[in-house]
Enzyme design. Structure first.
Site, PDB file in Angstrom:
ATOM      1  N   LYS A  73       3.164  10.264   1.051  1.00 35.18           N
ATOM      2  CA  LYS A  73       3.465   9.717  -0.261  1.00 35.18           C
ATOM      3  C   LYS A  73       4.148  10.787  -1.132  1.00 35.18           C
ATOM      4  CE  LYS A  73       1.150   6.458   1.790  1.00 35.18           C
ATOM      5  NZ  LYS A  73      -0.287   6.275   1.645  1.00 35.18           N
ATOM      6  N   TYR A  92      -8.708   3.107   0.220  1.00 32.31           N
ATOM      7  CA  TYR A  92      -7.640   2.638   1.093  1.00 32.31           C
ATOM      8  C   TYR A  92      -8.232   1.865   2.282  1.00 32.31           C
ATOM      9  CZ  TYR A  92      -3.613   3.132   4.227  1.00 32.31           C
ATOM     10  OH  TYR A  92      -2.578   2.903   5.079  1.00 32.31           O
ATOM     11  N   ASP A 151      -9.823  11.918  -2.160  1.00 33.93           N
ATOM     12  CA  ASP A 151      -8.457  11.569  -1.749  1.00 33.93           C
ATOM     13  C   ASP A 151      -7.634  11.498  -3.030  1.00 33.93           C
ATOM     14  OD1 ASP A 151      -6.076  10.214  -1.164  1.00 33.93           O
ATOM     15  OD2 ASP A 151      -6.988   9.067   0.465  1.00 33.93           O
ATOM     16  N   ARG A 177       0.101  22.821  18.694  1.00 38.32           N
ATOM     17  CA  ARG A 177      -1.064  21.941  18.519  1.00 38.32           C
ATOM     18  C   ARG A 177      -2.207  22.646  17.799  1.00 38.32           C
ATOM     19  NH1 ARG A 177      -5.156  21.317  22.015  1.00 38.32           N
ATOM     20  NH2 ARG A 177      -3.869  21.710  23.830  1.00 38.32           N
TER      21      ARG A 177
HETATM   22  C1  PLP Z   1      -1.351   5.896   2.534  1.00 39.65           C
HETATM   23  C2  PLP Z   1      -2.701   6.364   2.176  1.00 39.65           C
HETATM   24  C3  PLP Z   1      -3.565   6.881   3.148  1.00 39.65           C
HETATM   25  C4  PLP Z   1      -3.193   6.937   4.605  1.00 39.65           C
HETATM   26  O1  PLP Z   1      -2.153   7.847   4.802  1.00 39.65           O
HETATM   27  P1  PLP Z   1      -1.120   7.787   6.042  1.00 39.65           P
HETATM   28  O2  PLP Z   1      -0.239   8.963   5.785  1.00 39.65           O
HETATM   29  O3  PLP Z   1      -0.433   6.472   6.003  1.00 39.65           O
HETATM   30  O4  PLP Z   1      -1.946   7.956   7.290  1.00 39.65           O
HETATM   31  C5  PLP Z   1      -4.802   7.343   2.727  1.00 39.65           C
HETATM   32  N1  PLP Z   1      -5.172   7.293   1.424  1.00 39.65           N
HETATM   33  C6  PLP Z   1      -4.366   6.788   0.477  1.00 39.65           C
HETATM   34  C7  PLP Z   1      -4.827   6.777  -0.951  1.00 39.65           C
HETATM   35  C8  PLP Z   1      -3.107   6.301   0.813  1.00 39.65           C
HETATM   36  O5  PLP Z   1      -2.317   5.800  -0.145  1.00 39.65           O
END
Ligand code: PLP
Length: 385
Positions: A201, A104, A176, A50
């Site tokens: 992703k 998002y 992001d 953790r």
């Molecule tokens: C999918 C996504 C998130 C969230 O990510 P998770 O792994 O589903 O928690 C945040 N920002 C973007 C641009 C995303 O495509």
């Protein structure tokens, strides 16, 4: 910011892993252990999964830090976990965050529903109105948050310009960079302070793991780490091991996504039943010049507006055989989704149209299948419209 020491393919495969001794395994072992033996009578750091110091977690962190040109990085259990912790690392109650409007849905909910409960104020800026970044700044603004490229219009934001503003104001710029991956764009090289990824992703790339990551200066990553220890978003070692395997092919995967993205977007733009294609590699995209100047590749995400609206979209989706109707992106399998049911479900049809995402909009995440087969599938889909 740290300079990259080798090419991205080499870094993604090896990181800074030290020379291996005879009989060492070539693939990393999985340390599927919650806890580790502590030396008696020692004040050495306690190893506990953790805490984020399981060897599988650490291997990944070092690799992403190299790829992003960051001092440090940390992996956590989801992209949302990464976004939440990155902001908690730079914001305190009473602080104000300036966020891009093009983000998002989960992140927007985090900002408007959760951060406000902790006394963190958030204002949204339409990035097309550049003046707003300055006019909406407050005395207590401590951070700027953006996504680039954005979902689903693939808008590319000028990170360098925002970095100059953030630096002048003494505040943090968080980016992001999920849609780009470090192969196509490295925000720290353009002056950003913090990079956030949904590892779910492209970084993992196989649609079989949910994870997130934060990269930046050691001081910020250390803040993220101390919060993760108590908020509890640590990544499971087995997931970390699978992500390491996925990341080894990151560079070749993204190169292929870039090629297929360009090929399919170019083809789509010539189809009479398609009103508009949103892909930063196309000259018709509003940010094409900026994208061409700053990105190393345009990616595998393509937004498509069908002339026939929502009914056409539904017919097209029902006719597809290869491209799977599912949310998420960045995997080897091509996926398609409709923003009206996913990311932009909370808006009315008129609000969506005003945002440039009219009903009948399809978001494609092009995978690693042969482009000819994807085009054949899309031909089938469009024929049903
Ligand atoms: C999918 C996504 C998130 C969230 O990510 P998770 O792994 O589903 O928690 C945040 N920002 C973007 C641009 C995303 O495509």
């Amino acid at each position: 910011m740290r300079r990259r020491t080798a090419g991205p393919s080499t870094l993604a495969i090896h990181g800074d892993v030290p020379a291996r001794a005879a009989h060492d395994p070539v693939a990393a072992p999985i340390y599927q252990s919650s806890t580790f033996v502590s030396p008696v009578g020692s004040s050495e750091e306690v190893l506990y999964t953790r805490y984020g110091n399981n060897p599988n977690q650490l291997r990944l962190a070092e690799r992403l830090a190299r790829l992003e040109g960051a001092e440090a990085a940390i992996f956590v259990a989801s992209g949302m976990g990464a976004t939440a912790l990155a902001h908690l690392a730079v914001l305190n109650p009473g602080d104000h965050l300036l966020s891009s409007d093009w983000i998002y849905g989960g992140t927007r909910q985090l900002f408007t529903e959760e951060f406000t409960r902790f006394g963190i104020e958030v204002s949204f800026v339409n990035p097309d109105k550049r003046r707003e970044w300055r006019s909406k700044l407050r005395k207590n603004t401590r951070g700027i948050f953006i996504e680039s490229p954005t979902n689903p219009l693939m808008r590319v934001l000028d990170v360098q310009w925002l970095a100059v503003l953030a630096e002048a104001e003494g505040i943090a710029l968080l980016v992001d960079s999920t849609f780009a991956s470090p192969i196509n764009y490295r925000p720290l090289e353009h002056g950003a302070d913090v990079v956030i990824h949904s590892v779910t992703k492209y970084l993992n790339g196989h649609s079989d793991i949910v994870a997130g990551a934060v990269a930046g200066a050691e001081t910020i990553v250390e803040e993220v780490r101390s919060r993760m220890k108590v908020w509890g978003q640590a990544l499971d070692p087995h997931a970390a091991w699978l992500i390491e395997r996925g990341m080894k092919t990151l560079a070749v995967r993204v190169q292929r996504h870039n090629q297929t993205g360009m090929e399919v977007a170019t083809w789509l733009e010539q189809q009479p039943k398609v009103r508009r294609v949103h892909y930063p590699g196309l000259a018709s995209h509003p940010d094409h010049a900026l994208a061409a100047r700053t990105l190393d590749g345009f990616g595998g995400m393509v937004g498509v507006e069908l002339s026939g609206g929502p009914r056409a979209a539904e017919r097209c989706l029902r006719a597809l055989r290869l491209i799977t109707h599912a949310p998420s992106l960045g995997g080897v399998e091509s996926l398609v989704s409709e923003p009206r049911f996913t990311s932009h479900a909370a808006l009315t049809p008129d609000e969506r149209a005003a945002a440039g995402i009219p009903d009948g909009f399809l978001r494609l995440s092009l995978g690693l299948e042969d482009a000819a087969d994807l085009i054949e599938d899309l031909t089938r889909g469009l024929a049903a419209v």
